[in-house]
Design a protein around this motif. Structure first.
Motif, PDB file in Angstrom:
ATOM      1  N   SER A 192       1.869  57.084  54.698  1.00 12.71           N
ATOM      2  CA  SER A 192       3.283  57.424  54.468  1.00 12.71           C
ATOM      3  C   SER A 192       4.125  56.164  54.322  1.00 12.71           C
ATOM      4  CB  SER A 192       3.812  58.294  55.616  1.00 12.71           C
ATOM      5  OG  SER A 192       3.849  57.575  56.837  1.00 12.71           O
ATOM      6  N   VAL A 193       3.836  55.124  55.106  1.00  6.38           N
ATOM      7  CA  VAL A 193       4.581  53.867  54.978  1.00  6.38           C
ATOM      8  C   VAL A 193       4.265  53.190  53.654  1.00  6.38           C
ATOM      9  CG1 VAL A 193       4.901  51.566  55.965  1.00  6.38           C
ATOM     10  CG2 VAL A 193       4.737  53.554  57.474  1.00  6.38           C
ATOM     11  N   ASP A 194       2.989  53.150  53.292  1.00 11.70           N
ATOM     12  CA  ASP A 194       2.586  52.519  52.035  1.00 11.70           C
ATOM     13  C   ASP A 194       3.244  53.214  50.844  1.00 11.70           C
ATOM     14  OD1 ASP A 194       1.062  50.554  50.666  1.00 11.70           O
ATOM     15  OD2 ASP A 194      -0.396  52.080  50.109  1.00 11.70           O
ATOM     16  N   GLU A 195       3.246  54.538  50.848  1.00 13.21           N
ATOM     17  CA  GLU A 195       3.845  55.280  49.744  1.00 13.21           C
ATOM     18  C   GLU A 195       5.369  55.125  49.728  1.00 13.21           C
ATOM     19  OE1 GLU A 195       2.456  59.230  50.305  1.00 13.21           O
ATOM     20  OE2 GLU A 195       0.483  58.853  49.371  1.00 13.21           O
ATOM     21  N   ALA A 196       5.978  55.006  50.887  1.00 14.04           N
ATOM     22  CA  ALA A 196       7.435  54.831  50.933  1.00 14.04           C
ATOM     23  C   ALA A 196       7.846  53.508  50.293  1.00 14.04           C
ATOM     24  CB  ALA A 196       7.919  54.889  52.381  1.00 14.04           C
ATOM     25  N   VAL A 197       7.120  52.432  50.609  1.00 12.00           N
ATOM     26  CA  VAL A 197       7.444  51.131  50.024  1.00 12.00           C
ATOM     27  C   VAL A 197       7.175  51.144  48.522  1.00 12.00           C
ATOM     28  CG1 VAL A 197       6.858  48.675  50.024  1.00 12.00           C
ATOM     29  CG2 VAL A 197       7.030  49.913  52.194  1.00 12.00           C
ATOM     30  N   SER A 198       6.058  51.749  48.116  1.00 10.40           N
ATOM     31  CA  SER A 198       5.724  51.799  46.692  1.00 10.40           C
ATOM     32  C   SER A 198       6.774  52.577  45.909  1.00 10.40           C
ATOM     33  CB  SER A 198       4.344  52.434  46.511  1.00 10.40           C
ATOM     34  OG  SER A 198       4.021  52.558  45.145  1.00 10.40           O
ATOM     35  N   ARG A 199       7.177  53.728  46.419  1.00  7.32           N
ATOM     36  CA  ARG A 199       8.181  54.551  45.726  1.00  7.32           C
ATOM     37  C   ARG A 199       9.512  53.822  45.652  1.00  7.32           C
ATOM     38  NH1 ARG A 199      11.727  59.038  47.933  1.00  7.32           N
ATOM     39  NH2 ARG A 199      12.356  60.287  46.145  1.00  7.32           N
ATOM     40  N   PHE A 200       9.877  53.142  46.722  1.00  4.58           N
ATOM     41  CA  PHE A 200      11.160  52.443  46.739  1.00  4.58           C
ATOM     42  C   PHE A 200      11.170  51.286  45.740  1.00  4.58           C
ATOM     43  CE2 PHE A 200      14.193  49.380  48.698  1.00  4.58           C
ATOM     44  CZ  PHE A 200      15.342  50.170  48.602  1.00  4.58           C
ATOM     45  N   HIS A 201      10.073  50.529  45.680  1.00  9.60           N
ATOM     46  CA  HIS A 201      10.058  49.410  44.743  1.00  9.60           C
ATOM     47  C   HIS A 201      10.051  49.897  43.304  1.00  9.60           C
ATOM     48  CE1 HIS A 201       8.487  46.115  42.293  1.00  9.60           C
ATOM     49  NE2 HIS A 201       9.154  45.357  43.131  1.00  9.60           N
ATOM     50  N   GLN A 202       9.181  50.863  42.993  1.00  6.50           N
ATOM     51  CA  GLN A 202       9.089  51.346  41.616  1.00  6.50           C
ATOM     52  C   GLN A 202      10.363  52.049  41.175  1.00  6.50           C
ATOM     53  OE1 GLN A 202       5.583  53.768  41.257  1.00  6.50           O
ATOM     54  NE2 GLN A 202       4.193  52.128  41.870  1.00  6.50           N
ATOM     55  N   GLY A 203      10.952  52.832  42.071  1.00  7.19           N
ATOM     56  CA  GLY A 203      12.098  53.641  41.675  1.00  7.19           C
ATOM     57  C   GLY A 203      13.433  52.952  41.801  1.00  7.19           C
ATOM     58  N   VAL A 204      13.507  51.878  42.626  1.00  8.47           N
ATOM     59  CA  VAL A 204      14.804  51.271  42.896  1.00  8.47           C
ATOM     60  C   VAL A 204      14.799  49.766  42.621  1.00  8.47           C
ATOM     61  CG1 VAL A 204      16.602  50.913  44.632  1.00  8.47           C
ATOM     62  CG2 VAL A 204      15.265  53.032  44.645  1.00  8.47           C
ATOM     63  N   VAL A 205      13.999  49.024  43.378  1.00  8.60           N
ATOM     64  CA  VAL A 205      14.061  47.560  43.325  1.00  8.60           C
ATOM     65  C   VAL A 205      13.718  47.030  41.939  1.00  8.60           C
ATOM     66  CG1 VAL A 205      13.157  45.427  44.326  1.00  8.60           C
ATOM     67  CG2 VAL A 205      13.527  47.426  45.781  1.00  8.60           C
ATOM     68  N   ALA A 206      12.757  47.658  41.269  1.00 15.79           N
ATOM     69  CA  ALA A 206      12.328  47.170  39.956  1.00 15.79           C
ATOM     70  C   ALA A 206      13.440  47.219  38.923  1.00 15.79           C
ATOM     71  CB  ALA A 206      11.123  47.982  39.469  1.00 15.79           C
ATOM     72  N   HIS A 207      14.485  47.996  39.166  1.00 14.37           N
ATOM     73  CA  HIS A 207      15.584  48.130  38.194  1.00 14.37           C
ATOM     74  C   HIS A 207      16.758  47.204  38.499  1.00 14.37           C
ATOM     75  CE1 HIS A 207      13.545  51.657  36.632  1.00 14.37           C
ATOM     76  NE2 HIS A 207      13.513  52.169  37.853  1.00 14.37           N
ATOM     77  N   LEU A 208      16.648  46.396  39.551  1.00  9.88           N
ATOM     78  CA  LEU A 208      17.803  45.611  39.996  1.00  9.88           C
ATOM     79  C   LEU A 208      17.798  44.185  39.476  1.00  9.88           C
ATOM     80  CD1 LEU A 208      17.995  46.759  43.722  1.00  9.88           C
ATOM     81  CD2 LEU A 208      19.357  47.562  41.794  1.00  9.88           C
ATOM     82  N   GLY A 209      16.890  43.839  38.572  1.00 13.36           N
ATOM     83  CA  GLY A 209      16.809  42.476  38.072  1.00 13.36           C
ATOM     84  C   GLY A 209      18.113  41.944  37.510  1.00 13.36           C
ATOM     85  N   PRO A 210      18.779  42.649  36.612  1.00 14.52           N
ATOM     86  CA  PRO A 210      20.041  42.138  36.065  1.00 14.52           C
ATOM     87  C   PRO A 210      21.113  41.910  37.121  1.00 14.52           C
ATOM     88  CG  PRO A 210      19.165  43.891  34.677  1.00 14.52           C
ATOM     89  CD  PRO A 210      18.320  43.864  35.915  1.00 14.52           C
ATOM     90  N   VAL A 211      21.206  42.794  38.121  1.00 11.14           N
ATOM     91  CA  VAL A 211      22.202  42.593  39.180  1.00 11.14           C
ATOM     92  C   VAL A 211      21.877  41.332  39.957  1.00 11.14           C
ATOM     93  CG1 VAL A 211      23.092  43.509  41.347  1.00 11.14           C
ATOM     94  CG2 VAL A 211      22.787  45.029  39.399  1.00 11.14           C
ATOM     95  N   GLU A 212      20.598  41.167  40.298  1.00 16.98           N
ATOM     96  CA  GLU A 212      20.181  39.993  41.068  1.00 16.98           C
ATOM     97  C   GLU A 212      20.439  38.710  40.297  1.00 16.98           C
ATOM     98  OE1 GLU A 212      15.895  38.840  41.645  1.00 16.98           O
ATOM     99  OE2 GLU A 212      16.354  39.616  43.625  1.00 16.98           O
ATOM    100  N   ALA A 213      20.142  38.718  38.996  1.00 19.07           N
ATOM    101  CA  ALA A 213      20.330  37.514  38.187  1.00 19.07           C
ATOM    102  C   ALA A 213      21.803  37.135  38.104  1.00 19.07           C
ATOM    103  CB  ALA A 213      19.762  37.735  36.779  1.00 19.07           C
ATOM    104  N   ARG A 214      22.688  38.124  37.913  1.00 18.77           N
ATOM    105  CA  ARG A 214      24.124  37.833  37.787  1.00 18.77           C
ATOM    106  C   ARG A 214      24.680  37.330  39.118  1.00 18.77           C
ATOM    107  NH1 ARG A 214      27.079  40.270  33.631  1.00 18.77           N
ATOM    108  NH2 ARG A 214      28.775  40.765  35.045  1.00 18.77           N
ATOM    109  N   ALA A 215      24.275  37.979  40.207  1.00 19.23           N
ATOM    110  CA  ALA A 215      24.774  37.551  41.515  1.00 19.23           C
ATOM    111  C   ALA A 215      24.289  36.157  41.850  1.00 19.23           C
ATOM    112  CB  ALA A 215      24.331  38.548  42.600  1.00 19.23           C
ATOM    113  N   GLY A 216      23.021  35.858  41.525  1.00 19.40           N
ATOM    114  CA  GLY A 216      22.475  34.537  41.821  1.00 19.40           C
ATOM    115  C   GLY A 216      23.147  33.466  40.992  1.00 19.40           C
ATOM    116  N   ARG A 217      23.499  33.754  39.731  1.00 16.18           N
ATOM    117  CA  ARG A 217      24.102  32.743  38.871  1.00 16.18           C
ATOM    118  C   ARG A 217      25.515  32.387  39.343  1.00 16.18           C
ATOM    119  NH1 ARG A 217      23.148  35.211  34.576  1.00 16.18           N
ATOM    120  NH2 ARG A 217      25.164  35.978  33.906  1.00 16.18           N
ATOM    121  N   ARG A 218      26.230  33.374  39.880  1.00 11.95           N
ATOM    122  CA  ARG A 218      27.593  33.096  40.321  1.00 11.95           C
ATOM    123  C   ARG A 218      27.638  32.601  41.765  1.00 11.95           C
ATOM    124  NH1 ARG A 218      28.070  37.002  36.499  1.00 11.95           N
ATOM    125  NH2 ARG A 218      29.973  37.043  35.249  1.00 11.95           N
ATOM    126  N   GLY A 219      26.548  32.886  42.508  1.00 12.00           N
ATOM    127  CA  GLY A 219      26.589  32.606  43.940  1.00 12.00           C
ATOM    128  C   GLY A 219      26.259  31.189  44.269  1.00 12.00           C
TER     129      GLY A 219
END
Length: 695
Positions: free
Chosen positions: A668-695
């Motif tokens: 259950s823990v393994d599947e929770a992390v996998s689902r969270f990364h695939q469904g959420v974290v993997a889509h946050l690249g542009p936000v992370e890049a913009r925040a890092g460039r200004r920060g």
């Protein structure tokens, strides 16, 4: 271990009789847990320049063909990360005078943001020889930590500690690598449009001296119908050599694109399987290593050992990847099973023997294997340590489904200090074996297609239900009583079983990182926010006390190349697993534009994702993504306050049993992390890049 200061040097030969091969370690820590750096190694000649592109090693060119250098990757420590490099000094080409060890940062980060910058050199057995700490780091984005250099027949180490504000590009230029500035600018995040995924590897070419003799170039074939080329007069100048092929090195600001290199061509297998020709699902493909006939644990151990050792011997990249971390040299490898070795009145039979030959010298390791949940036996390992010491072998390796923890040895053995010959004891998890095979065949590549197929067959074997090689799969005997005590509120704060549960939790998180890293082709590491030198037992005891009080197990992990930290919380009282990540809001943008853009990026995320707005003081608005999609403005704080970031969370039911079954806690823990990364974290690249460039 000898400590030296900046600028000092010491002879490695004088410090150890076993310094023909060394392991160089670079380490650092970060208060936020997000600090990171990329290690690189340069082999330079008497002129202080690299001879060719093959003398530069980094994450996309991690190993030398002759085995002289291999980047062994990051390992988590109690206070940060440690990046290790294996160097076989006996294999270094004669034209190389110095081996420069450096690290660089990206995304606007500086080495002054990191703490405890340190370099250590250990001998082949793992015994630390010399250490050097850097205390004056500031705005530098690249650092030469130290160098190994020749003096006659011996090798010495010099503590350098030289920083560069111009990053890896400035460092590389000093050693004869000319950076293509246009390529570097093109790699900046956002250069291809707002939010675009980009590859931020800067393309560089080797800066050869004008009088350098060009490499011979094979003539192109001439078609039979083509006219013969005109002869070149003896007095005519030689034609200019073809320009060298470029090699990709990381720029200082990396985007989300893939890391690429043109230095070597490797074979990888497609992730999607070809369509099957079977009539129905009951038809099973033939496997090189059949598993269903295995009936007993002894059969599983014998089969698993033989399968692994045979693939290690036949696939050089794989065998080297597993043994380099144990101090083995690069060379011709042979592996053996069921070897009988004398020991008192009764010979002993280790499960396997690994031998590597290099320059007429042999490196030997005994292997003790366990499958399923069978524990290692200390008395058995002790016997192998004694045998190895008497016979002059270098190492004993234990292999099981358990995962080693820092400061908690898998088995306790006694070392006879009177013996001159040292034997190193190492542990390897079946999960690590599968991780390395997956990294090679799906991401980094191997020498030919046959080797890739062999590794794929090994992976299929390890994943089979009957193999017994599934990695950590049992939370231990303390899990059920501790969980019941938390539910009933009867668990005492000093119950020693809580420490056992905390240790099992750490093993589980390390294995989750291995699986996630193998899927992504990037390192995923646990984050531990503790000071250097902290006692691991005391840290686990404090975590156990918190578990008894609030009923929660917590952990954080980070994926290499990103600044996002994924937090995982298992609440034993509510039976829920929560995964979450904090996303900083880009500075200088309008709040409404920011929340709309965030919701657009999460278009494919699960509808039950919880989104909370972070503000300087108090609590911000929150809601599920399903409710927020039609009205992103509901995320704006009341009173016009600007959001500082957003917390994204997914909540999943927790497994009820201690094991890895469908209803188990581990799965259950393994599947929770996998689902969270695939469904959420993997889509946050542009936000992370913009925040890092200004920060």
């Amino acid at each position: 271990m000898q400590e030296i200061s900046k600028g000092a040097n010491v002879s490695l030969t004088a410090l150890s009789e076993d310094a023909g091969a060394v392991v160089v370690s670079l380490s650092w820590s970060s208060a936020s847990g997000a600090g990171d750096a990329d290690v690189s190694v340069l082999l330079v000649d008497a002129n202080g320049k690299v001879r060719s592109e093959d003398d530069f090693y980094f994450y996309n060119n991690p190993a030398a063909a002759d085995g002289s250098v291999q980047l062994l990757g990051k390992t988590p420590t109690g206070n940060g990360d440690e990046d290790r490099i294996g160097v076989d000094l006996t294999a270094v080409p004669e034209g190389v005078e110095r081996i420069v060890v450096a690290a660089s940062q990206y995304g606007g980060a500086r080495f002054g943001d990191l703490d405890d910058l340190r370099m250590t050199v250990a001998d082949r057995s793992g015994e630390p020889l010399v250490g050097f700490s850097i205390h004056d780091a500031g705005v530098e984005t690249a650092f030469i930590f130290g160098e190994l250099y020749r003096r006659g027949e011996e090798w010495k180490f010099r503590a350098v500690g030289q920083g560069y504000e111009t990053g890896l590009a400035g460092l590389a230029t000093d050693f004869g690598i000319a950076v293509n500035e246009e390529a570097e600018e093109a790699g900046e995040p956002g250069a291809a449009g707002d939010g675009a995924d980009t590859d931020a590897s800067a393309v560089v070419a080797m800066d050869k001296a004008p009088d350098a003799e060009p490499e011979p170039v094979a003539p192109a074939p001439i078609p039979a119908s083509a006219p013969a080329p005109a002869p070149i007069p003896a007095s005519a100048p030689a034609p200019a050599p073809a320009p060298a092929e470029p090699v990709a090195v990381p720029a200082q600001t990396r985007g989300r694109g893939p890391r690429t290199t043109t230095t070597k061509k490797k074979v990888t297998l497609p992730r999607a399987a070809k369509s099957s020709l079977a009539e129905n699902d009951s038809w099973r493909p033939a496997r090189l290593f059949p598993v269903p006939t295995l009936k007993s644990d002894k059969e599983r151990e014998v089969r698993a050992t033989s399968v692994l050792l045979s693939v290690m011997a036949q696939v050089p990249e794989f065998g080297r990847r597993l043994t380099a971390a144990f101090g083995a040299p690069a060379g011709r490898m042979q592996t053996f099973t069921e070897v009988s070795l004398p020991h008192g009145d009764t010979p002993r039979r280790p499960d396997g023997v690994i031998r590597v030959e290099r320059a007429g010298k042999l490196w030997t390791a005994l292997l003790e294997t366990k499958t399923n949940g069978n524990p290692l036996k200390p008395e058995q390992v002790q016997e192998y340590m004694d045998i190895a010491a008497r016979r002059g072998y270098e190492a004993v390796i234990t292999l099981s489904n358990d995962v080693a923890l820092e400061g908690a040895p898998m088995v306790d053995v006694k070392i006879d200090g009177r013996r001159k010959h040292k034997v190193s004891l190492w542990h390897l998890s079946w999960a690590e074996v599968a991780h390395q095979a997956q990294m090679l065949i799906h991401h980094e590549g191997v020498g030919n297609a046959a080797h890739a197929w062999l590794l794929q067959e090994l992976l299929e074997y390890l994943r089979h239900d009957q193999s017994g090689c599934h990695g950590f799969q049992n939370m231990g005997a303390a899990w059920v009583p501790v969980r019941k005590g938390i539910e009933d509120e009867t668990l005492a704060s000093d119950d020693p079983r809580a420490v056992e549960v905390v240790e099992s939790w750490e093993r589980l998180i390390r294995q989750v990182c291995l699986r996630l890293g193998g899927e992504l082709g990037q390192k995923a590491l646990p984050v531990q926010r503790v000071r250097r030198g902290s006692d691991q037992r005391a840290r686990r005891a404090a975590a156990a006390e918190r578990l008894c009080l609030d009923g929660r197990l917590t952990a954080e992990l980070r994926i290499d190349g990103t600044s996002s930290v994924i937090a995982v919380t298992a609440d034993l009282r509510t039976g829920k697993v929560r995964t979450c990540v904090d996303v900083p809001a880009p500075e200088g943008s309008y709040p409404l534009t920011t929340v709309k853009r965030l919701v657009r990026l999460l278009a494919e995320a699960p509808a039950d994702l919880h989104v909370e707005t972070l503000v300087e003081a108090g609590n911000g608005p929150r809601g599920t993504l399903e409710r927020l999609r039609p009205e992103p403005g509901d995320l704006l704080p009341k009173g016009g306050a600007a959001p500082t970031g957003f917390r994204l969370s997914l909540i999943k039911g927790m497994g009820s049993t201690r094991g890895n079954a469908e209803s188990g806690f581990i799965r259950s823990v393994d599947e929770a992390v996998s689902r969270f990364h695939q469904g959420v974290v993997a889509h946050l690249g542009p936000v992370e890049a913009r925040a890092g460039r200004r920060g």
